[in-house]
Scaffold this motif. Structure first.
Motif, PDB file in Angstrom:
ATOM      1  N   ILE A  76      -1.443  -5.112   0.201  1.00 51.10           N
ATOM      2  CA  ILE A  76      -0.067  -4.844   0.615  1.00 51.10           C
ATOM      3  C   ILE A  76       0.338  -5.926   1.606  1.00 51.10           C
ATOM      4  CG2 ILE A  76       1.514  -3.229   1.737  1.00 51.10           C
ATOM      5  CD1 ILE A  76      -0.266  -0.949   0.872  1.00 51.10           C
ATOM      6  N   VAL A  77       1.476  -6.549   1.367  1.00 56.61           N
ATOM      7  CA  VAL A  77       1.998  -7.585   2.257  1.00 56.61           C
ATOM      8  C   VAL A  77       3.283  -7.070   2.901  1.00 56.61           C
ATOM      9  CG1 VAL A  77       2.861  -9.952   2.429  1.00 56.61           C
ATOM     10  CG2 VAL A  77       1.001  -9.413   0.829  1.00 56.61           C
ATOM     11  N   LEU A  78       3.340  -7.169   4.219  1.00 52.57           N
ATOM     12  CA  LEU A  78       4.534  -6.760   4.974  1.00 52.57           C
ATOM     13  C   LEU A  78       5.087  -7.954   5.730  1.00 52.57           C
ATOM     14  CD1 LEU A  78       3.546  -3.405   6.786  1.00 52.57           C
ATOM     15  CD2 LEU A  78       5.024  -3.653   4.814  1.00 52.57           C
ATOM     16  N   ASP A  79       6.369  -8.193   5.581  1.00 51.81           N
ATOM     17  CA  ASP A  79       7.058  -9.191   6.408  1.00 51.81           C
ATOM     18  C   ASP A  79       8.212  -8.468   7.099  1.00 51.81           C
ATOM     19  OD1 ASP A  79       8.004 -11.452   7.616  1.00 51.81           O
ATOM     20  OD2 ASP A  79       8.792 -12.368   5.789  1.00 51.81           O
ATOM     21  N   PRO A  84       2.883 -17.561  -0.441  1.00 47.08           N
ATOM     22  CA  PRO A  84       2.113 -16.460  -1.037  1.00 47.08           C
ATOM     23  C   PRO A  84       0.686 -16.433  -0.499  1.00 47.08           C
ATOM     24  CG  PRO A  84       2.315 -18.262  -2.594  1.00 47.08           C
ATOM     25  CD  PRO A  84       3.155 -18.635  -1.405  1.00 47.08           C
ATOM     26  N   CYS A 119      -0.905  -5.152  -6.433  1.00 47.33           N
ATOM     27  CA  CYS A 119      -0.360  -5.661  -5.171  1.00 47.33           C
ATOM     28  C   CYS A 119       1.047  -5.141  -4.920  1.00 47.33           C
ATOM     29  CB  CYS A 119      -0.339  -7.190  -5.176  1.00 47.33           C
ATOM     30  SG  CYS A 119      -1.941  -7.965  -5.532  1.00 47.33           S
ATOM     31  N   GLU A 138       4.465  -5.813  -2.152  1.00 47.77           N
ATOM     32  CA  GLU A 138       5.100  -6.489  -1.015  1.00 47.77           C
ATOM     33  C   GLU A 138       6.319  -5.682  -0.585  1.00 47.77           C
ATOM     34  OE1 GLU A 138       6.676 -10.764   0.712  1.00 47.77           O
ATOM     35  OE2 GLU A 138       6.250 -10.602  -1.435  1.00 47.77           O
ATOM     36  N   ALA A 157      10.290  -7.634   0.590  1.00 50.98           N
ATOM     37  CA  ALA A 157      10.186  -8.851  -0.216  1.00 50.98           C
ATOM     38  C   ALA A 157      11.551  -9.499  -0.397  1.00 50.98           C
ATOM     39  CB  ALA A 157       9.580  -8.524  -1.577  1.00 50.98           C
ATOM     40  N   GLN A 179       6.653 -11.951  -7.249  1.00 52.04           N
ATOM     41  CA  GLN A 179       5.378 -12.577  -7.567  1.00 52.04           C
ATOM     42  C   GLN A 179       4.704 -11.812  -8.700  1.00 52.04           C
ATOM     43  OE1 GLN A 179       2.821 -13.748  -4.148  1.00 52.04           O
ATOM     44  NE2 GLN A 179       4.350 -12.730  -2.872  1.00 52.04           N
ATOM     45  N   PHE A 232       2.603  -8.266  -8.589  1.00 56.42           N
ATOM     46  CA  PHE A 232       3.151  -7.550  -7.447  1.00 56.42           C
ATOM     47  C   PHE A 232       4.229  -6.567  -7.872  1.00 56.42           C
ATOM     48  CE2 PHE A 232       1.113 -10.613  -4.784  1.00 56.42           C
ATOM     49  CZ  PHE A 232       1.096 -10.081  -3.495  1.00 56.42           C
ATOM     50  N   SER A 254       7.454  -5.403  -5.847  1.00 57.36           N
ATOM     51  CA  SER A 254       8.195  -5.897  -4.686  1.00 57.36           C
ATOM     52  C   SER A 254       9.334  -4.947  -4.347  1.00 57.36           C
ATOM     53  CB  SER A 254       8.753  -7.297  -4.960  1.00 57.36           C
ATOM     54  OG  SER A 254       7.713  -8.193  -5.312  1.00 57.36           O
TER      55      SER A 254
END
Length: 376
Positions: free
Chosen positions: A186-189, A325, A340, A342, A345, A349, A352, A354
């Motif tokens: 998991i990607v967090l921005d 990425p 995955c 995000e 987002a 990707q 993913f 998103s």
């Protein structure tokens, strides 16, 4: 992607543009249409006046560009919320050593034409209000397109997306996890509270995005999305308040712990820092933080290879908050074909799902060049 080692320290150089190109096109059949981000988006020159400001100056007849320059120069940051001076001095030494090694390895390819060309700031023409609430899937190995108003957006292969408010993440759980499959990465921005964005919103409302505080971020049901071998990557500012919130508030709430903390170091097209490291810790820095987290019940040796990496270097996009990425680097510690996610987002990707209110913003076809590989 390059791995660099000095004594017992390791750094990774990520070529943002090349990684996106490879991720999008690896499974595209020869002769089919392919896409890559425009090269001009990564012509990030020295910061005497940086690329964005120079473009803004050249386009001074347009009010939007005047505002962009004015906002960037309007106020100096006050002395608060930065890493301590001894740590910054040590970081400066390490970064300089890696930059010297990258110069020796000739990682940075010289640009034949150093003249800064005007590249239209298409991303500033689009806001979250331009998109309806919708979701989509491209399960094929070819690109698809969708259109909103006059703008066309490309959808890369093997991705899912939800153009939806992250505040409604809990309501999306049945769709995100239809068979109770958890996410491996998991990607967090997060849209951290940010002085630059606050000033930008005051100058022109639609140029800024909605910022969230720690309480709002903690309400995301991250703990329901992870398993014991998951990795959570959080992009963070240099604010000690934000860093403290991750460690003391967000991760405990999500049943996670810190696995590793590292720096994303931004360099220009000549292989130099986009700005000096301020060892007093009072000014804008040429780096941001990346926090890697794992489940509280993961083993002590989990992700031990990741902990050897001190920093990630890359040439940043000229688009604000356009992050490189991370999957190409993290995939070695993830299962094959990882699941995955995000959150927040702004581009898509492969592999993913998103989610965000601007999930297609940087998929604007005008930001990409199309090409076809020859059959011969």
């Amino acid at each position: 992607m390059y791995k660099l080692e000095i004594r017992n320290k390791t750094a990774i150089y990520l070529d943002h543009r090349e990684l996106i190109k490879n991720m999008y096109n690896n499974d595209i059949a020869v002769g089919m249409e392919m896409f890559e981000l425009r090269e001009e988006i990564f012509h990030f020159h020295d910061r005497g006046i940086d690329f964005e400001d120079r473009n803004a100056i050249k386009r001074s007849k347009t009010e939007e560009y005047k505002l962009a320059v004015k906002v960037r120069k309007s106020k100096k940051r006050k002395s608060e919320n930065y890493t301590s001076t001894p740590e910054l001095s040590n970081l400066q030494i390490i970064i300089e050593e890696f930059l010297h090694l990258m110069e020796q390895e000739k990682i940075f390819k010289p640009i034949e034409n150093n003249e800064i060309e005007i590249f239209p700031r298409h991303w500033e023409e689009i806001s979250s209000e331009d998109f309806p609430k919708f979701n989509g899937t491209n399960a094929t190995d070819a690109y698809q397109r969708c259109k909103f108003g006059v703008h066309s957006f490309i959808i890369p292969p093997r991705c899912k997306f939800y153009n939806n408010n992250v505040d409604e993440l809990t309501k999306l759980l049945p769709q995100l996890m239809p068979t109770s499959e958890f996410f491996d990465l998991i990607v967090l921005d997060p849209p951290w509270r940010n002085k630059y964005i606050r000033r930008l919103k005051r100058a022109k409302q639609e140029l800024g995005y909605k910022m969230l505080n720690t309480v709002e971020l903690s309400q995301m049901p991250i703990e329901r999305l992870v398993h014991k071998q998951s990795i959570l990557a959080i992009w963070c500012t240099n604010s000690q308040d934000h860093q403290r919130a991750i460690v003391e508030e967000l991760l405990p709430k999500w049943n996670l712990r810190v696995l590793h903390i590292m720096h994303w170091v931004k360099v220009n097209t000549k292989g130099q820092l986009i700005g000096p490291i301020d060892t007093s810790g009072t000014k804008k820095q040429p780096f941001e933080m990346i926090y890697l987290a794992c489940h509280l019940e993961s083993g002590k040796d989990f992700g031990i290879e990741l902990q050897k990496v001190t920093a990630i270097f890359s040439i940043p996009s000229i688009v604000h908050s356009h992050k490189p990425p991370l999957l190409p680097w993290l995939k070695n510690v993830l299962p094959d074909n990882p699941n995955c996610l995000e959150i927040f987002a702004r581009y898509l990707q492969p592999q993913f799902t998103s989610i965000g209110l601007e999930v297609l913003k940087l998929m604007d076809e005008r930001l990409y060049s199309s090409y076809k590989e020859n059959l011969a």
